[in-house]
Enzyme design. Structure first.
Site, PDB file in Angstrom:
ATOM      1  N   PHE A 221       0.860  -1.193   0.000  1.00  0.00           N
ATOM      2  CA  PHE A 221       0.000   0.000   0.000  1.00  0.00           C
ATOM      3  C   PHE A 221       0.899   1.248   0.000  1.00  0.00           C
ATOM      4  O   PHE A 221       0.755   2.152   0.807  1.00  0.00           O
ATOM      5  CB  PHE A 221      -0.941   0.024   1.207  1.00  0.00           C
ATOM      6  CG  PHE A 221      -1.727  -1.242   1.415  1.00  0.00           C
ATOM      7  CD1 PHE A 221      -2.920  -1.450   0.721  1.00  0.00           C
ATOM      8  CD2 PHE A 221      -1.287  -2.226   2.296  1.00  0.00           C
ATOM      9  CE1 PHE A 221      -3.661  -2.618   0.919  1.00  0.00           C
ATOM     10  CE2 PHE A 221      -2.013  -3.390   2.497  1.00  0.00           C
ATOM     11  CZ  PHE A 221      -3.202  -3.590   1.804  1.00  0.00           C
ATOM     12  N   ASP A 242       0.988  -1.100  -4.985  1.00  0.00           N
ATOM     13  CA  ASP A 242      -0.261  -0.393  -4.709  1.00  0.00           C
ATOM     14  C   ASP A 242      -1.225  -0.688  -5.849  1.00  0.00           C
ATOM     15  O   ASP A 242      -0.802  -0.876  -6.994  1.00  0.00           O
ATOM     16  CB  ASP A 242      -0.028   1.117  -4.602  1.00  0.00           C
ATOM     17  CG  ASP A 242      -1.138   1.838  -3.863  1.00  0.00           C
ATOM     18  OD1 ASP A 242      -0.930   2.234  -2.706  1.00  0.00           O
ATOM     19  OD2 ASP A 242      -2.230   2.000  -4.448  1.00  0.00           O
ATOM     20  N   ASN A 269      -2.850  -5.651  -6.620  1.00  0.00           N
ATOM     21  CA  ASN A 269      -3.683  -5.819  -5.426  1.00  0.00           C
ATOM     22  C   ASN A 269      -2.819  -6.463  -4.344  1.00  0.00           C
ATOM     23  O   ASN A 269      -2.271  -7.552  -4.549  1.00  0.00           O
ATOM     24  CB  ASN A 269      -4.891  -6.699  -5.759  1.00  0.00           C
ATOM     25  CG  ASN A 269      -5.802  -6.929  -4.576  1.00  0.00           C
ATOM     26  OD1 ASN A 269      -5.384  -7.464  -3.549  1.00  0.00           O
ATOM     27  ND2 ASN A 269      -7.055  -6.543  -4.716  1.00  0.00           N
ATOM     28  N   ASP A 290       0.920  -0.662   5.319  1.00  0.00           N
ATOM     29  CA  ASP A 290       0.299   0.629   5.652  1.00  0.00           C
ATOM     30  C   ASP A 290      -0.989   0.781   4.852  1.00  0.00           C
ATOM     31  O   ASP A 290      -1.096   1.641   3.967  1.00  0.00           O
ATOM     32  CB  ASP A 290       1.272   1.776   5.346  1.00  0.00           C
ATOM     33  CG  ASP A 290       0.724   3.128   5.780  1.00  0.00           C
ATOM     34  OD1 ASP A 290      -0.159   3.159   6.655  1.00  0.00           O
ATOM     35  OD2 ASP A 290       1.170   4.155   5.231  1.00  0.00           O
ATOM     36  N   CYS A 330      -4.762   2.851  10.476  1.00  0.00           N
ATOM     37  CA  CYS A 330      -5.205   4.228  10.692  1.00  0.00           C
ATOM     38  C   CYS A 330      -6.692   4.287  11.034  1.00  0.00           C
ATOM     39  O   CYS A 330      -7.308   5.352  10.988  1.00  0.00           O
ATOM     40  CB  CYS A 330      -4.899   5.095   9.477  1.00  0.00           C
ATOM     41  SG  CYS A 330      -5.717   4.547   7.964  1.00  0.00           S
TER      42      CYS A 330
END
Length: 387
Positions: A221, A242, A269, A290, A330
């Site tokens: 990511f 990504d 992916n 991340d 996050c």
């Protein structure tokens, strides 16, 4: 000044350190208008503070101060300048950071990010929307930016009955511009990139990754390649992946302008790529996870946990003995204890032992205000495979 009366639960919430009072705790707001600064009282008439009022949101009141000081132009100037002064310790080789972090800086629902000489503004409630022009005037007076951009194209504004909108509100805004993060150059798009143009909250975690990374690295990511570019200084090779073609294009450009030859970026992916790497017998010494926020709300925690566990399980399997895992979430609703538990479960399912080296959070320009748990959302774990 108009008065809003709240019940004991609302009053106690503020007195215990929180800055929000919910609609269900408001007893009387008949005289208050949308976006106004109001005097907040308990049912006995005792003064609680002054707050921004919303007549639509479930968060009816956002506390500004527990004193009766005038909330005028100079009050807003002082608060913004105080937040800016708290960022003076940010290194000179970094010119992009969060200058005002909403509740974390006692300026509820106001966000201001600095990208070199461009300031990006978010007014996320009726109250800060009402004083948006004033805030822009103060920013121009105090910081002389080339441009001030509003990135009010976020869903939370709809909860306040506000439209989504983005664009320049002062000066001439660049479509793309270059910033520096700890000496590394990045291209950002403040008018249309993720968040306000970049993920500023991971800045110090990029440095932590660089301090411990080694060998062959994988950045999952990767977005604009921030972790990958930091790791390139200490790793033999770095691969960033990504699913976004635009993100990969930007990451490749960022590697080029930094003259980095040991980094490659692939469009893929991440879930599929990790599975294929495992099947192919690939191994890495450092892996970064991340992902975007899998848990957008409480209802999505269970499926989000499955996603987090899967990528951590597959990453742990791909690590060499002694390898380093840097794994992030996050999602505010994915608490640190929950995140630690699922990473531990992933290690157990992979039949490997993980040694937790460090627990980290968002960068210091996104300070957590004690008493307001919503200001703490980013989890970053650094662990080592010790089997």
């Amino acid at each position: 000044m108009k008065k809003v009366v709240v019940n004991k639960r609302g009053a106690d919430r503020v007195r215990s350190g929180h800055l929000w009072i919910y609609r269900s705790d408001v007893l009387d707001a008949a005289s208050a208008s949308a976006g106004a600064v109001v005097s907040v009282r308990d049912k006995h008439g005792n003064f609680i503070g002054q707050a921004l009022f919303s007549d639509v949101s479930e968060i009816s009141l956002r506390l500004l101060t527990q004193t009766d000081e005038p909330i005028d132009r100079e009050w807003w100037r002082r608060r913004i300048l105080a937040a800016a002064r708290r960022r003076r310790g940010i290194p000179a080789e970094t010119n992009a950071y969060r200058m005002v972090y909403s509740e974390g800086d006692l300026l509820s629902s106001l966000i201001i990010d600095r990208y070199a000489d461009v300031l990006v503004l978010q007014t996320l409630s009726q109250g800060t929307e009402a004083i948006k022009s004033l805030v822009v005037e103060l920013l121009v007076e105090e910081f002389s930016p080339r441009a001030v951009i509003e990135r009010n194209d976020v869903r939370v504004r709809e909860l306040e009955g506000l439209e989504r909108i983005a664009g320049a509100i002062h000066g001439e805004a660049p479509e793309r511009m270059e910033i520096r993060q700890d000496g590394i150059r990045f291209m950002v798009s403040p008018l249309g990139g993720q968040k306000t143009g970049s993920f500023l909250d991971q800045r110090e975690n990029h440095l932590a990754a660089r301090a411990i990374g080694r060998g062959r690295a994988l950045d999952c990511f990767t977005f604009s390649g921030a972790f990958a570019l930091h790791l390139a200084a200490v790793c033999d090779s770095v691969t960033g992946i990504d699913i976004s073609a635009d993100a990969i294009s930007t990451a490749r450009h960022n590697a080029e302008i930094n003259n980095l030859k040991n980094v490659q970026f692939d469009e893929a992916n991440v879930f599929d790529a990790l599975r294929e790497m495992e099947n192919d017998g690939e191994r890495f010494d450092t892996i970064v996870l991340d992902p975007p926020a899998f848990a957008k709300n409480r209802a999505s925690i269970r499926p989000a946990a499955r996603g987090y566990k899967e990528i951590n399980l597959r990453a742990i399997k791909l690590l060499n003995p002694g390898g380093i895992l840097i794994t992030c979430s996050c999602s505010y609703h994915m608490t640190e204890p929950m995140f630690l538990e699922l990473v531990g479960e992933a290690a157990n399912d992979a039949h490997r032992k993980l040694q937790l080296i460090e627990k980290r959070m968002q960068a210091s320009d996104h300070p957590v205000l004690l008493g307001v748990p919503e200001t703490s959302y980013l989890k970053c774990l650094i662990a080592r495979v010790v089997d």
